[in-house]
Design an enzyme around this catalytic site. Structure first.
Site, PDB file in Angstrom:
ATOM      1  N   ASN A  43       0.871  -1.180   0.000  1.00 28.57           N
ATOM      2  CA  ASN A  43       0.000   0.000   0.000  1.00 28.57           C
ATOM      3  C   ASN A  43       0.905   1.226   0.000  1.00 28.57           C
ATOM      4  O   ASN A  43       1.497   1.563   1.019  1.00 28.57           O
ATOM      5  CB  ASN A  43      -0.890  -0.024   1.261  1.00 28.57           C
ATOM      6  CG  ASN A  43      -1.732   1.239   1.404  1.00 28.57           C
ATOM      7  OD1 ASN A  43      -1.808   2.057   0.475  1.00 28.57           O
ATOM      8  ND2 ASN A  43      -2.364   1.412   2.553  1.00 28.57           N
ATOM      9  N   LYS A  70       0.139   4.264  -0.306  1.00 28.13           N
ATOM     10  CA  LYS A  70      -0.501   5.469   0.270  1.00 28.13           C
ATOM     11  C   LYS A  70      -0.257   6.662  -0.667  1.00 28.13           C
ATOM     12  O   LYS A  70      -0.194   6.467  -1.876  1.00 28.13           O
ATOM     13  CB  LYS A  70       0.017   5.686   1.686  1.00 28.13           C
ATOM     14  CG  LYS A  70      -0.115   4.412   2.533  1.00 28.13           C
ATOM     15  CD  LYS A  70       0.120   4.613   3.992  1.00 28.13           C
ATOM     16  CE  LYS A  70      -0.077   3.288   4.731  1.00 28.13           C
ATOM     17  NZ  LYS A  70       0.083   3.401   6.167  1.00 28.13           N
ATOM     18  N   HIS A 107      -9.380   1.197   5.627  1.00 28.80           N
ATOM     19  CA  HIS A 107      -8.052   1.454   6.206  1.00 28.80           C
ATOM     20  C   HIS A 107      -8.199   2.470   7.342  1.00 28.80           C
ATOM     21  O   HIS A 107      -9.031   3.378   7.251  1.00 28.80           O
ATOM     22  CB  HIS A 107      -7.103   1.985   5.128  1.00 28.80           C
ATOM     23  CG  HIS A 107      -5.679   1.975   5.580  1.00 28.80           C
ATOM     24  ND1 HIS A 107      -5.174   2.922   6.434  1.00 28.80           N
ATOM     25  CD2 HIS A 107      -4.666   1.107   5.334  1.00 28.80           C
ATOM     26  CE1 HIS A 107      -3.905   2.633   6.681  1.00 28.80           C
ATOM     27  NE2 HIS A 107      -3.575   1.538   6.024  1.00 28.80           N
ATOM     28  N   GLU A 152      -6.549   4.908   8.034  1.00 32.44           N
ATOM     29  CA  GLU A 152      -6.337   6.297   7.585  1.00 32.44           C
ATOM     30  C   GLU A 152      -7.567   6.844   6.850  1.00 32.44           C
ATOM     31  O   GLU A 152      -7.843   8.045   6.931  1.00 32.44           O
ATOM     32  CB  GLU A 152      -5.068   6.369   6.726  1.00 32.44           C
ATOM     33  CG  GLU A 152      -3.827   6.202   7.595  1.00 32.44           C
ATOM     34  CD  GLU A 152      -2.606   5.641   6.884  1.00 32.44           C
ATOM     35  OE1 GLU A 152      -2.591   5.580   5.641  1.00 32.44           O
ATOM     36  OE2 GLU A 152      -1.652   5.262   7.591  1.00 32.44           O
ATOM     37  N   GLU A 206      -4.799  -4.639  11.076  1.00 32.67           N
ATOM     38  CA  GLU A 206      -3.839  -3.540  11.150  1.00 32.67           C
ATOM     39  C   GLU A 206      -4.060  -2.776  12.453  1.00 32.67           C
ATOM     40  O   GLU A 206      -4.893  -1.849  12.498  1.00 32.67           O
ATOM     41  CB  GLU A 206      -4.027  -2.595   9.954  1.00 32.67           C
ATOM     42  CG  GLU A 206      -3.673  -3.196   8.618  1.00 32.67           C
ATOM     43  CD  GLU A 206      -3.065  -2.164   7.674  1.00 32.67           C
ATOM     44  OE1 GLU A 206      -2.115  -2.511   6.980  1.00 32.67           O
ATOM     45  OE2 GLU A 206      -3.528  -1.012   7.641  1.00 32.67           O
ATOM     46  N   GLY A 239       3.018   2.762  10.672  1.00 31.09           N
ATOM     47  CA  GLY A 239       3.949   3.861  10.438  1.00 31.09           C
ATOM     48  C   GLY A 239       4.686   4.315  11.680  1.00 31.09           C
ATOM     49  O   GLY A 239       5.304   5.387  11.691  1.00 31.09           O
ATOM     50  N   SER A 249       3.974  -1.701  10.281  1.00 30.20           N
ATOM     51  CA  SER A 249       5.442  -1.733  10.427  1.00 30.20           C
ATOM     52  C   SER A 249       6.052  -3.087  10.058  1.00 30.20           C
ATOM     53  O   SER A 249       6.999  -3.549  10.707  1.00 30.20           O
ATOM     54  CB  SER A 249       5.849  -1.305  11.852  1.00 30.20           C
ATOM     55  OG  SER A 249       5.459   0.038  12.078  1.00 30.20           O
TER      56      SER A 249
END
Ligand code: 13P
Length: 263
Positions: free
Chosen positions: A9, A11, A95, A97, A180, A186, A226
């Site tokens: 991904n 992003k 996701h 985000e 996730e 991140g 990560s």
């Protein structure tokens, strides 16, 4: 037998030019005969070029999000019909985000409502993708404060129930789930492999309860947060973890190829 799957991904990284260069390097490093399924989810703009570049390889092109209507007055949105024209195989939905749940917040807090994806919109997106025979990659996971409050299982159960409501067991065969944990995205704080396994097994169990045991046993569940080549082998060797959803490390073609090979 579940085939391993590793998804990159990207992003909001890589221009079209940068995307082409990254994929050209990646293709040189990754084993063309590998039995691992690989999907790269670049920004929308790079999808057509990458589709052409990867046409004769085993690597598929995915997307990072989708809107649920086929067309209409929805400024700035991209539909499953539009993605289908470019043979997009998988699309990430839910996701953290796009839900507006960040492990490491770099945007002002009062802009979080901009993201605001909900269980109901994720459910609509999944239906739109299934209608077009594309595979949703549904992300679920708890924040650090939810984990500390002992709510990990309850949060994930609710996310699964909301996202998958109204679907038939048969529709789940092409669907992929990704655990996730928001606090691991991140941040460099990977979830310990035993704990990632425990939660992925829990997710499989909930799908078994909501649908049936056979669907649950066939479902691919990825871990994301990560993932690097230094921890991927251990994560991917857990019985309920079928591969990874890789963010930052997928931007480095050499590192990403090592992660794929570890699967
Ligand atoms: P990182 O691998 O950068 O932690 O991101 C994970 C992720 O969000 C993949 O969707």
């Amino acid at each position: 037998m579940r085939t391993r799957l590793v998804v990159g991904n990207w992003k909001m990284n890589n221009t079209v030019t940068e995307s082409v260069a990254a994929v050209e390097t990646f293709v040189q490093h990754v084993d063309a005969k590998s039995s691992v399924d690989v999907v790269i989810c670049p920004p929308y703009l790079a999808i057509p070029r990458l589709r052409d570049l990867l046409r004769n390889t085993h690597i598929k092109v995915g997307a990072q999000d989708v809107f649920w209507a086929e067309s209409g007055a929805f400024t700035g949105k991209v539909s499953a019909k539009m993605l289908d024209e470019f043979c997009v195989s998988h699309v990430i939905v839910g996701h953290s985000e796009t839900r507006g749940r960040f492990g490491k917040l770099e945007t002002p807090e009062n802009t979080l409502g901009y993201f605001a994806e909900s269980g109901a919109t994720i459910n609509l997106k999944i239906s739109a993708l299934l209608y077009r025979a594309m595979s949703p990659i549904l992300c679920v996971g708890e924040t650090a404060s939810e984990r500390e409050a002992g709510q990990t299982e309850a949060v994930i159960r609710t996310q699964l129930e909301e996202a998958l409501t109204g679907l038939d067991a048969a529709e789940l065969y092409g669907t992929v789930l990704a655990y996730e944990p928001v606090w691991a995205i991140g941040t460099g704080n990977t979830c310990d492999s035993a704990e990632a396994q425990r939660v992925c097994k829990f997710i499989r169990g909930v799908v078994g309860e909501l649908f049936d045991e056979h669907v649950a046993s066939e479902l691919r569940i990825l871990y994301g947060g990560s993932v690097k080549s230094s921890n991927s082998r251990e994560l991917f060797s857990q019985p309920d973890i079928d591969g990874g959803l890789v963010g930052g490390a997928s931007l480095d073609p050499t590192e990403f190829s090592l992660i794929v090979m570890s699967a």
